[in-house]
Design an enzyme around this catalytic site. Structure first.
Site, short mmCIF file in Angstrom:
data_model
loop_
_atom_site.label_atom_id
_atom_site.label_comp_id
_atom_site.label_asym_id
_atom_site.label_seq_id
_atom_site.Cartn_x
_atom_site.Cartn_y
_atom_site.Cartn_z
N SER A 139 45.64 48.19 36.91
CA SER A 139 45.23 49.28 37.80
C SER A 139 46.42 49.97 38.41
CB SER A 139 44.41 48.72 38.95
OG SER A 139 43.38 47.91 38.49
N ASN A 181 42.76 55.31 41.25
CA ASN A 181 43.19 54.35 42.26
C ASN A 181 44.20 54.96 43.22
OD1 ASN A 181 41.47 52.46 41.34
ND2 ASN A 181 43.00 51.22 40.28
N1 LIG Z 1 38.47 44.46 39.87
C1 LIG Z 1 38.45 45.73 39.60
O1 LIG Z 1 37.64 46.48 40.17
C2 LIG Z 1 39.38 46.31 38.57
C3 LIG Z 1 39.11 47.58 38.05
C4 LIG Z 1 39.93 48.07 37.02
C5 LIG Z 1 41.02 47.34 36.60
N2 LIG Z 1 41.29 46.11 37.14
C6 LIG Z 1 42.42 45.37 36.63
O2 LIG Z 1 41.92 44.42 35.69
C7 LIG Z 1 42.77 43.27 35.66
C8 LIG Z 1 41.90 42.04 35.93
O3 LIG Z 1 41.35 42.13 37.23
P1 LIG Z 1 40.02 41.35 37.63
O4 LIG Z 1 39.55 41.95 38.90
O5 LIG Z 1 39.11 41.29 36.48
O6 LIG Z 1 40.61 39.91 37.95
P2 LIG Z 1 39.86 38.51 38.04
O7 LIG Z 1 40.65 37.67 38.93
O8 LIG Z 1 38.42 38.71 38.31
O9 LIG Z 1 39.95 37.95 36.52
C9 LIG Z 1 41.15 37.60 35.90
C10 LIG Z 1 40.86 36.59 34.80
O10 LIG Z 1 42.05 36.37 34.05
C11 LIG Z 1 42.08 35.00 33.68
N3 LIG Z 1 43.45 34.60 33.34
C12 LIG Z 1 44.47 34.33 34.15
N4 LIG Z 1 45.55 33.98 33.43
C13 LIG Z 1 45.20 34.04 32.12
C14 LIG Z 1 45.87 33.77 30.90
N5 LIG Z 1 47.13 33.38 30.88
N6 LIG Z 1 45.19 33.93 29.74
C15 LIG Z 1 43.91 34.31 29.75
N7 LIG Z 1 43.22 34.57 30.88
C16 LIG Z 1 43.86 34.44 32.05
C17 LIG Z 1 41.53 34.29 34.91
O11 LIG Z 1 41.04 33.01 34.57
C18 LIG Z 1 40.42 35.24 35.34
O12 LIG Z 1 39.17 34.93 34.75
C19 LIG Z 1 43.84 43.51 36.70
O13 LIG Z 1 44.96 44.04 36.08
C20 LIG Z 1 43.20 44.54 37.62
O14 LIG Z 1 44.12 45.33 38.28
C21 LIG Z 1 40.47 45.57 38.11
#
Ligand SMILES: NC(=O)c1ccc[n+]([C@@H]2O[C@H](COP(=O)([O-])OP(=O)(O)OC[C@H]3O[C@@H](n4cnc5c(N)ncnc54)[C@H](O)[C@@H]3O)[C@@H](O)[C@H]2O)c1
Length: 596
Positions: free
Chosen positions: A121, A192
């Site tokens: 993001s 964002n």
């Molecule tokens: N939450 C939002 O609204 C949103 C929106 C758009 C983009 N994003 C981006 O998406 C990405 C993920 O965010 P999220 O909110 O889904 O996070 P989250 O914490 O919900 O999920 C992250 C996942 O990654 C897994 N993980 C960690 N290390 C890992 C590895 N080495 N190999 C495989 N899996 C691994 C974790 O177990 C977890 O399930 C971030 O870069 C965030 O900025 C988030």
């Protein structure tokens, strides 16, 4: 030849990754879904099945289609399973070092022609790309939360991303039924960059006890038509993720203090209050991952009795003014059964207001929303006057005269002399300090702000503005009156912009700055906010409707009161106003409205 993506990999099955898996599998693409451990894999699988089961329950997905969808997903621990996919989307937590490590590993595991995409993001896609030996095949694919629902994907190209990679990913987005905007690699991209300053500011209001969580969220939903309030959105995003995004944006985006995470966010993350995913954030949820909010110790008791607790009885209401707001407010009170005394500056003005109220009520009759007898009764409840003396026996006065402090102060001084003791004196000001008006009287405890939105008969929100001298009884009365009018009254402190304008206008101003910096076009920025965040209008559409002059004036007030450098009005906004491009009302603002 354009790439044909038949199988993709998704790394990280959290809030975003699980949703992205669903998007691909729904569209007939085979997915290899990868997590770090068996436990995490199970959690990811549960998010996916939970979401698809909900879609089936709502009748949005046939059972057979759900089964086909799930059969396209192969779950695996570790990235070795990704050796033959055409594209990988990484959605692991927002940490640069973690993402770089993952990309180096993906580079090693994936076939040479595979495209590697990040869902980051706020981090630099360029910095992530240099961890691989194929930075020209690295791109940002920024999905929005919830990924299966939100239409937008921001496609982020770095200076080295090949143009054929960009074109193929754009085509893929279309195939997925998404709308893409392609932009360069800047902190927060479009959505964002415009959203997070606002979210952080809203958390700051909550932290400072400026308003309750329910009132902050209701204000933005009802005042701006947003699909959810900022604190509910923080819970949906996840507080840990939001913290990382803010922190990165602060560091990458020029150290704008508005992106320095409000301390409360860090405290909540430390305490495990991550939002929906952990079952508790700003709100409490039925269970982790559930969207259903349940009552907790902060939930207000919203019974009629509680609303009326300590409130004074109001039967007769004086309304001063003859403009758009006064006219709407007269209609609202008369329709709700109050006896109204309208005071204008003369019989001619009163006749005009009477006509406007009658026309508006007639529209209700034509639409079948109001009976003729009710219309006549409402009109019959309004007494027309040109002298303030007729307010001697009202229980509440609502002032809606011109937005000039000297005029309002003089009026309140007169009301103080004329009105009986115990009357609540309310101002509808949208930008002046209520305390200034209150101190023009000898009874500041009885003075409150009642900020209606335009058009008052339609807009469901009223901001109830308490000064440091307003009594709790006066606030209770104001809230009870809002409820009796069928409106939601949200209580806030006496600061410039109250809740809605203070949160809305800096965002609009930021959009103008983004346009001015040529980062994107007005159309793409509008698209991004509508399709990525569910806003009813994009910032430039809204600015043209509100009026650029009005927006500039509000932004100036906010800047002057808070001296926040980030609130300084965008020079482009000033120039457009100087040039007479005021929006729809002048035929031209950010867009040309003459031919429409
Ligand atoms: N939450 C939002 O609204 C949103 C929106 C758009 C983009 N994003 C981006 O998406 C990405 C993920 O965010 P999220 O909110 O889904 O996070 P989250 O914490 O919900 O999920 C992250 C996942 O990654 C897994 N993980 C960690 N290390 C890992 C590895 N080495 N190999 C495989 N899996 C691994 C974790 O177990 C977890 O399930 C971030 O870069 C965030 O900025 C988030």
């Amino acid at each position: 030849m354009a790439r044909d993506f038949t199988s993709v990999g998704v790394v990280g099955l959290g809030t975003m990754g699980a949703g992205i898996v669903e998007v691909f599998a729904r569209n007939g693409v085979d997915v290899v879904a990868v997590e770090v451990s068996e436990g995490a894999l199970e959690r990811g699988r549960a998010i996916l099945t939970g979401s698809t089961d909900r879609a089936v329950a709502k009748g949005k997905l046939a059972e057979a289609d759900r089964d086909a969808l799930l059969s396209r997903v192969r779950f695996a621990v570790g990235m070795d399973a990704l050796h033959s996919v055409d594209l990988v989307i990484e959605a692991v937590p927002e940490h640069l070092d973690l993402k770089q490590r993952i990309f180096a590993e993906l580079d090693r595991v994936c076939k040479p022609e595979a495209i590697l995409a990040t869902n980051t993001s706020s981090l630099s896609v360029t910095e992530i790309s240099v961890a691989t030996t194929r930075p020209n095949q690295v791109i940002g694919m920024h999905f929005f939360n919830p990924a299966p629902v939100m239409k937008l994907v921001e496609v982020v190209r770095t200076v080295v991303t090949s143009s054929d990679v960009v074109a193929d990913v754009e085509a893929l987005c279309k195939r997925l039924g998404k709308v893409d905007v392609t932009i360069s690699d800047r902190a927060g991209f479009i959505a964002n960059a415009l959203l997070f300053g606002y979210l952080n500011h809203a958390v700051g209001m909550f932290e400072a006890h400026y308003a309750t969580r329910e009132d902050i969220d209701a204000a933005m939903k009802l005042g701006c038509g947003l699909p959810m309030g900022p604190l509910a959105l923080m819970d949906l995003i996840g507080l840990d993720t939001a913290y990382e995004i803010l922190d990165t944006m602060y560091r990458r985006g020029g150290r704008d203090r508005r992106h320095a995470p409000v301390p409360l966010i860090k405290q909540m993350v430390t305490a495990g209050l991550l939002g929906r995913k952990s079952g508790r954030g700003f709100y409490t949820y039925e269970r982790p991952g559930s969207p259903v909010v349940v009552a907790d110790e902060q939930t207000p008791v919203a019974t009629e009795a509680a609303l009326a607790d300590g409130a004074r009885g109001i039967a007769k209401v004086g309304i001063v003014g003859s403009g758009t707001m006064a006219t709407g407010i007269i209609e609202v009170f008369a329709k709700a059964g109050y006896e109204v005394v309208s005071v204008t500056r003369g019989a001619e003005k009163s006749a005009k207001v009477f006509e406007a109220v009658r026309t508006s009520l007639n529209k209700g009759v034509v639409r079948g929303k109001l009976g003729e007898a009710d219309r006549d009764a409402a009109l019959g409840r309004i007494n027309w006057s040109a002298t303030l003396e007729h307010l001697a026996d009202v229980d509440l006065v609502v002032e809606a005269v011109v937005e000039e402090l000297s005029v309002k102060k003089a009026l309140f001084a007169s009301l103080d002399e004329i009105c009986k003791p115990g009357v609540v004196l309310a101002t509808t000001t949208s930008s002046l300090p209520v305390i200034d008006v209150a101190m023009a009287t000898q009874r500041p405890a009885d003075v409150v702000g009642l900020h209606f939105f335009n058009p008052a008969p339609l807009m469901p929100l009223v901001e109830v503005v308490e000064t440091i001298r307003t009594s709790t009884e006066t606030t209770a009365t104001a809230r009870a009156v809002c409820a009796a009018l069928g409106k939601t009254g949200v209580v806030c402190g006496d600061r410039s912009g109250f809740i809605v304008n203070a949160l809305l206008f800096p965002y609009l101003n930021d959009a103008v700055k983004m346009l001015e910096a040529s980062y994107s076009t007005a159309d793409d920025i509008d698209h991004a906010m509508k399709l990525g965040c569910g806003y009813p209008m994009g910032p430039f559409e809204l600015l043209d409707v509100v009026g650029l002059d009005v927006s500039l004036a509000i932004q100036r007030e906010l800047y002057l009161e808070l001296r926040e450098p980030g609130f300084a009005p965008a020079p482009l906004l000033e120039h457009l106003v100087t040039a007479g491009y005021l929006g729809r009302k002048s035929g031209r603002g950010f867009r040309d409205h003459t031919g429409r």
